[in-house]
Design a protein around this motif. Structure first.
Motif, PDB file in Angstrom:
ATOM      1  N   THR A 230       0.834  -1.209   0.000  1.00 15.24           N
ATOM      2  CA  THR A 230       0.000   0.000   0.000  1.00 15.24           C
ATOM      3  C   THR A 230       0.863   1.252   0.000  1.00 15.24           C
ATOM      4  N   GLU A 231       1.866   1.288   0.890  1.00 17.13           N
ATOM      5  CA  GLU A 231       2.751   2.453   0.948  1.00 17.13           C
ATOM      6  C   GLU A 231       3.546   2.596  -0.351  1.00 17.13           C
ATOM      7  N   SER A 232       3.933   1.462  -0.949  1.00 23.38           N
ATOM      8  CA  SER A 232       4.688   1.500  -2.199  1.00 23.38           C
ATOM      9  C   SER A 232       3.856   2.104  -3.333  1.00 23.38           C
ATOM     10  N   ARG A 233       2.568   1.783  -3.354  1.00 22.93           N
ATOM     11  CA  ARG A 233       1.702   2.339  -4.392  1.00 22.93           C
ATOM     12  C   ARG A 233       1.544   3.855  -4.215  1.00 22.93           C
ATOM     13  N   ILE A 234       1.405   4.302  -2.964  1.00 25.25           N
ATOM     14  CA  ILE A 234       1.297   5.742  -2.692  1.00 25.25           C
ATOM     15  C   ILE A 234       2.595   6.450  -3.096  1.00 25.25           C
ATOM     16  N   ALA A 235       3.734   5.832  -2.752  1.00 22.73           N
ATOM     17  CA  ALA A 235       5.033   6.416  -3.109  1.00 22.73           C
ATOM     18  C   ALA A 235       5.200   6.470  -4.617  1.00 22.73           C
ATOM     19  N   ASN A 236       4.705   5.443  -5.302  1.00 25.77           N
ATOM     20  CA  ASN A 236       4.799   5.394  -6.759  1.00 25.77           C
ATOM     21  C   ASN A 236       4.063   6.589  -7.387  1.00 25.77           C
ATOM     22  N   ILE A 237       2.889   6.897  -6.863  1.00 22.66           N
ATOM     23  CA  ILE A 237       2.107   8.023  -7.390  1.00 22.66           C
ATOM     24  C   ILE A 237       2.743   9.356  -6.998  1.00 22.66           C
ATOM     25  N   LEU A 238       3.133   9.474  -5.719  1.00 24.79           N
ATOM     26  CA  LEU A 238       3.690  10.735  -5.220  1.00 24.79           C
ATOM     27  C   LEU A 238       4.969  11.113  -5.961  1.00 24.79           C
ATOM     28  N   PHE A 239       5.906  10.161  -6.044  1.00 23.27           N
ATOM     29  CA  PHE A 239       7.184  10.479  -6.665  1.00 23.27           C
ATOM     30  C   PHE A 239       7.103  10.441  -8.183  1.00 23.27           C
ATOM     31  N   GLY A 240       6.040   9.825  -8.702  1.00 26.54           N
ATOM     32  CA  GLY A 240       5.792   9.923 -10.128  1.00 26.54           C
ATOM     33  C   GLY A 240       5.516  11.360 -10.546  1.00 26.54           C
ATOM     34  N   TRP A 241       4.924  12.134  -9.638  1.00 23.02           N
ATOM     35  CA  TRP A 241       4.663  13.548  -9.895  1.00 23.02           C
ATOM     36  C   TRP A 241       5.852  14.431  -9.539  1.00 23.02           C
ATOM     37  N   LEU A 242       6.611  14.080  -8.497  1.00 23.02           N
ATOM     38  CA  LEU A 242       7.663  14.960  -7.992  1.00 23.02           C
ATOM     39  C   LEU A 242       8.988  14.812  -8.729  1.00 23.02           C
ATOM     40  N   SER A 243       9.298  13.621  -9.198  1.00 24.48           N
ATOM     41  CA  SER A 243      10.620  13.367  -9.767  1.00 24.48           C
ATOM     42  C   SER A 243      10.666  13.710 -11.252  1.00 24.48           C
ATOM     43  N   PRO A 244      11.596  14.569 -11.685  1.00 27.11           N
ATOM     44  CA  PRO A 244      11.721  14.853 -13.122  1.00 27.11           C
ATOM     45  C   PRO A 244      12.113  13.621 -13.923  1.00 27.11           C
ATOM     46  N   LEU A 245      12.878  12.712 -13.313  1.00 30.05           N
ATOM     47  CA  LEU A 245      13.271  11.494 -14.012  1.00 30.05           C
ATOM     48  C   LEU A 245      12.069  10.589 -14.260  1.00 30.05           C
ATOM     49  N   ASN A 246      11.124  10.552 -13.316  1.00 29.23           N
ATOM     50  CA  ASN A 246       9.907   9.770 -13.529  1.00 29.23           C
ATOM     51  C   ASN A 246       9.039  10.382 -14.620  1.00 29.23           C
ATOM     52  N   HIS A 247       9.033  11.706 -14.710  1.00 32.69           N
ATOM     53  CA  HIS A 247       8.300  12.363 -15.802  1.00 32.69           C
ATOM     54  C   HIS A 247       8.889  11.983 -17.158  1.00 32.69           C
TER      55      HIS A 247
END
Length: 297
Positions: A230-247
């Motif tokens: 559950t925490e991993s899924r939240i982190a995936n969404i959160l850092f998907g927005w925050l990290s330029p590398l994920n963008h």
């Protein structure tokens, strides 16, 4: 029209250094070597399975991964580490035009050079797989094996099923090229801007930007903090927005059923960030101290 012509000539003057610059040759050479090392496992897998590849698939499966984008973008630290280059012609340009026109030429060069470098990476992967490739806009048997059998994950080739099912190679190539270009433009702009500041810390700023993106990838955060599902899924969404590398990572986007950024969101983020840094550079050049220590070849 005169200002536009002066801006174009200023940009072309930077390109005129390329044939005689070891730094430029080394940047592109390292980029090609990196392409070879990272895409070779895809080509070797196709050879082992005796199957063909779609022409752009090595590029897609290599640079659909955040670590590959991070590695290849570091070549930009070498490519633009000495920007702005204050050559023998710079005093003449500053006298005959203005420092703002000179700055516009530098930023035009920065944009065009970054685009050429990313295009070179795309063409390099096409050349490396040319002997086993076809050009049709359809996924190859190799891609199907990698995606649907799970072998791709085991050999670190990101051939994700949702990519295979929701898009075609040409469209996917355009998006991955655009995302890589957006990330690279922001990185090169930051290198240039921080080189305008006292101490010329562009290299450090570029490395910090890349490191920030790497440490905010969901996998790294999950491993460090031992997060549950559950925490991993939240982190995936959160850092998907925050990290330029994920963008910049294609599969880290919303394809209709999750809360990750959409492709348009990432293009907007990269465009706005590049424009903001360019405007800061125009502001900074007003008080930039040009120091000419002598002539050099």
């Amino acid at each position: 029209m005169t200002k536009l012509r002066q801006t174009a000539i200023t940009a072309l003057m930077n390109f005129s250094r390329w044939p005689h610059s070891p730094q430029i040759w080394l940047s592109f050479g390292l980029g090609f070597i990196a392409c070879f090392l990272m895409s070779q496992k895809v080509v070797d897998f196709a050879a082992g399975q005796d199957t063909l590849l779609q022409l752009f698939e090595p590029f897609l499966w290599t640079f659909g991964d955040a670590n590959s984008i991070l590695l290849i973008s570091l070549c930009l630290l070498l490519l633009f580490g000495d920007m702005p280059n204050l050559g023998n012609e710079t005093p003449l340009f500053l006298v005959r035009t203005s420092r703002f026109c000179w700055m516009a030429g530098q930023l035009l060069y920065l944009t065009l050079a970054t685009t050429l470098f990313v295009l070179f990476i795309l063409l390099s992967t096409c050349v490396l797989c040319g002997a086993r490739a076809f050009s049709g806009n359809m996924w190859s048997e190799t891609a199907a094996i990698l995606g649907y059998s799970g072998i791709g994950e085991s050999i670190a080739v990101p051939a994700f099923v949702k990519v295979l099912e929701l898009t075609l190679p040409y469209q996917c190539t355009l998006h991955i090229f655009g995302l890589m270009l957006g990330y690279s433009l922001v990185l090169s702009a930051l290198i240039f801007f921080f080189n305008l500041l006292k101490g010329r810390r562009g290299m450090l700023a570029g490395a910090a930007f890349s490191g920030f993106g790497f440490f905010l990838t969901p996998q790294v955060v999950t491993d460090w903090f031992r997060l549950g599902p559950t925490e991993s899924r939240i982190a995936n969404i959160l850092f998907g927005w925050l990290s330029p590398l994920n963008h910049a990572t294609y599969y880290m986007h919303n394809f209709g059923y999750d809360n990750l950024p959409r492709l348009g969101d990432s293009y907007l983020v990269f465009g706005a960030a590049s424009l903001a840094v360019y405007l800061l550079a125009f502001w900074q050049v007003r008080k930039y101290s040009f120091n000419f220590t002598g002539t050099e070849r």
